[in-house]
Design an enzyme around this catalytic site. Sequence first.
Site, PDB file in Angstrom:
ATOM      1  N   ASP A   1       8.965  58.205 -38.082  1.00 28.36           N
ATOM      2  CA  ASP A   1       8.464  59.520 -37.648  1.00 28.36           C
ATOM      3  C   ASP A   1       7.521  59.412 -36.450  1.00 28.36           C
ATOM      4  O   ASP A   1       6.621  60.230 -36.275  1.00 28.36           O
ATOM      5  CB  ASP A   1       7.702  60.249 -38.786  1.00 28.36           C
ATOM      6  CG  ASP A   1       8.512  60.338 -40.047  1.00 28.36           C
ATOM      7  OD1 ASP A   1       9.718  60.619 -39.932  1.00 28.36           O
ATOM      8  OD2 ASP A   1       7.951  60.128 -41.136  1.00 28.36           O
TER       9      ASP A   1
ATOM     10  N   HIS B   1      15.194  62.958 -37.029  1.00 27.80           N
ATOM     11  CA  HIS B   1      14.560  63.027 -35.722  1.00 27.80           C
ATOM     12  C   HIS B   1      14.469  64.499 -35.366  1.00 27.80           C
ATOM     13  O   HIS B   1      15.464  65.200 -35.425  1.00 27.80           O
ATOM     14  CB  HIS B   1      15.433  62.365 -34.656  1.00 27.80           C
ATOM     15  CG  HIS B   1      15.591  60.883 -34.842  1.00 27.80           C
ATOM     16  ND1 HIS B   1      14.541  60.059 -35.125  1.00 27.80           N
ATOM     17  CD2 HIS B   1      16.675  60.100 -34.760  1.00 27.80           C
ATOM     18  CE1 HIS B   1      14.982  58.813 -35.203  1.00 27.80           C
ATOM     19  NE2 HIS B   1      16.276  58.817 -34.996  1.00 27.80           N
TER      20      HIS B   1
END
Length: 435
Positions: free
Chosen positions: A13, A41
Site C-alpha cells: 500500500d 492498487h
Amino acid sequence: MSNRAIVGINWGDEGKGRMVDLLTESYDIVVRYQGGGNAGHTVVNEKGRFALHLLPSGVLREGVMNILADGVALDPENLCKEIEDVRSNGVSVTPDNLLISSWSSLLFPWHRDLDELEESRLGDSKFGSTKQGIAPFYADRSRKKTILTGELFYPEAFAAHLQQLMEYENLTLDREYGALTYSKEEVNDWVDRYCRPLIPFICDTGKYLRESQAKGKNILFEAQLGALRDLDRGIWPFTTSSNTTASYIPVGAGMPGAVLDDVTGVVKAYSTCVGEGPFVSEWSGAEAEQLREAGEEYGAKTGRARRVGSFDCVATRHGVMMQNATEIAVTKLDVLSYMERIPVCTAYLVDGERTEDFPFPSALDSAVPVTEYMEGWNCDISSVRTWEDLPDAAKRYVSFIEEAAGCPVTYISVGPERESIIIRKNRKEEWRRAH
Ligand code: GDP
C-alpha cells in the site's frame, strides 16, 4: 530500451499503482509477475478513481500491453468481475491490451473457502488474510494441485484433471474442516462462466516478453505488496505466499534474461500495515486516528482500517536492500503537512540493545522503536511541483529518508492525482557523485 521494476519497500500500500500509472507513459508493456487479487492498487487519473486488484495498472493507459505472467495467482472469477468493472468506466480491455500467461495457474473457489476456514480455525492466532485464497493457492501450486491456465486449450485433459483435483479438494474440505464440498456441475458451471471467457487472452506471455525485450521494447514490472511481506525474507509467517521482491521477476515473468535497468522502490512518508504481524513503529489512540484520517488509510480490497505509524528507518533500509532498489519514490508526503513535528523511528531496541539492522522475525515481537523528531513544514504542499519549491523542512525530511535508506529519492508524490508529483531528474547522478 529500458526496463524497470516498481516494487514496495514496506508492508504494501505504498502507492505503487500510482507510480505505475504515472510511469507507464514511457513503457510499452506492464507486467504483473506475482501475487493475486488480494491487494489493491488505487489509481486516480482523468478517467476516474480505480481500485485495481489483479489487472496491471497499465490497463488505464492506451497503447500499453498488460501481462498477467506465470507467477500470478490467476483468479478467473475476480478477474472477470474486475474486467467488467473497468469496462463499465469506459476502459477497454481486449487481447490487444491484456494477455494472460498459459503458464500461470488457476485459483479455484475452494482456495477461498480453505483460506476462510483456516483463518476461522486459527481464531485469535489468525494471519489476517484477505481470504482471497492466496495461501491455499500457492501451497497447492507447490504441491502441483492446481491447473495451468493454458490447459483450457485441451478440453478433455482439462476435464479429467479438474475431476481429480476436485475429488482431492473435496476430501480436504470435508475431512479436515467438515465443510461443504463441490459438485461436478457447480465446478463446470464456474469454469464456463469465468474461465472460458478468458481463453482469447491466454498465450505464452514469457515468449512474448522475451521477443519484446529482443525488439527493444520498454517493459515495466509491477509488484504487489512490499518487501516486508516477501515469503522468504519478510515478517514470517505474516508474509504473503509469494515473492514480492524484484529478484523474482525473471522467474515470475517467465523471462530468465529479464534485464532491470532500474528498480524503483516505493516508500510511504510514514508507515502503514494491513492485517496481522509485527509493526514496530505502530501508533495507537487519537494520534493514530488522526494520521489514518489524513492519509485515508483504508484497504483498497477490504476497506479495513490500516494500522499506521512513523516512518521506520530500520524496516525501510531492509526493504531497499531486499529489493536492490536503485531509486526511491516517496509517496504521501502531503499527508504529513498537518504535523508540527514528525516522529520517525530511527532504530529498534531488542532486549534493551539498540539495533539498526532488521531483526530475525522471532525477535520482532519484543522490539521497541527508538523515536526521534523531525521539524514539520506545517503548510499545504499538494500543489508543489519542483524540489526548489518545497519548504526547507520538507526537503530535510526527504533527505533524511534518503540517508536512512541509503538510496536516492527521485520522485516525491504530494497527492493521489497523476500530476501531483515532483521529479528530481538529476538526483541519481548527484547521489552517485556524493556517495
Ligand atoms: P499500492 O497497492 O501500493 O498501489 O497502494 P494503494 O493503492 O493501496 O494505497 C495508496 C493510496 O494512497 C491510494 O489511495 C492512492 O490514491 C493514494 N496516494 C498515492 N500517492 C499519494 C500521495 O502522494 N498523496 C496522497 N494524499 N495520496 C496518495
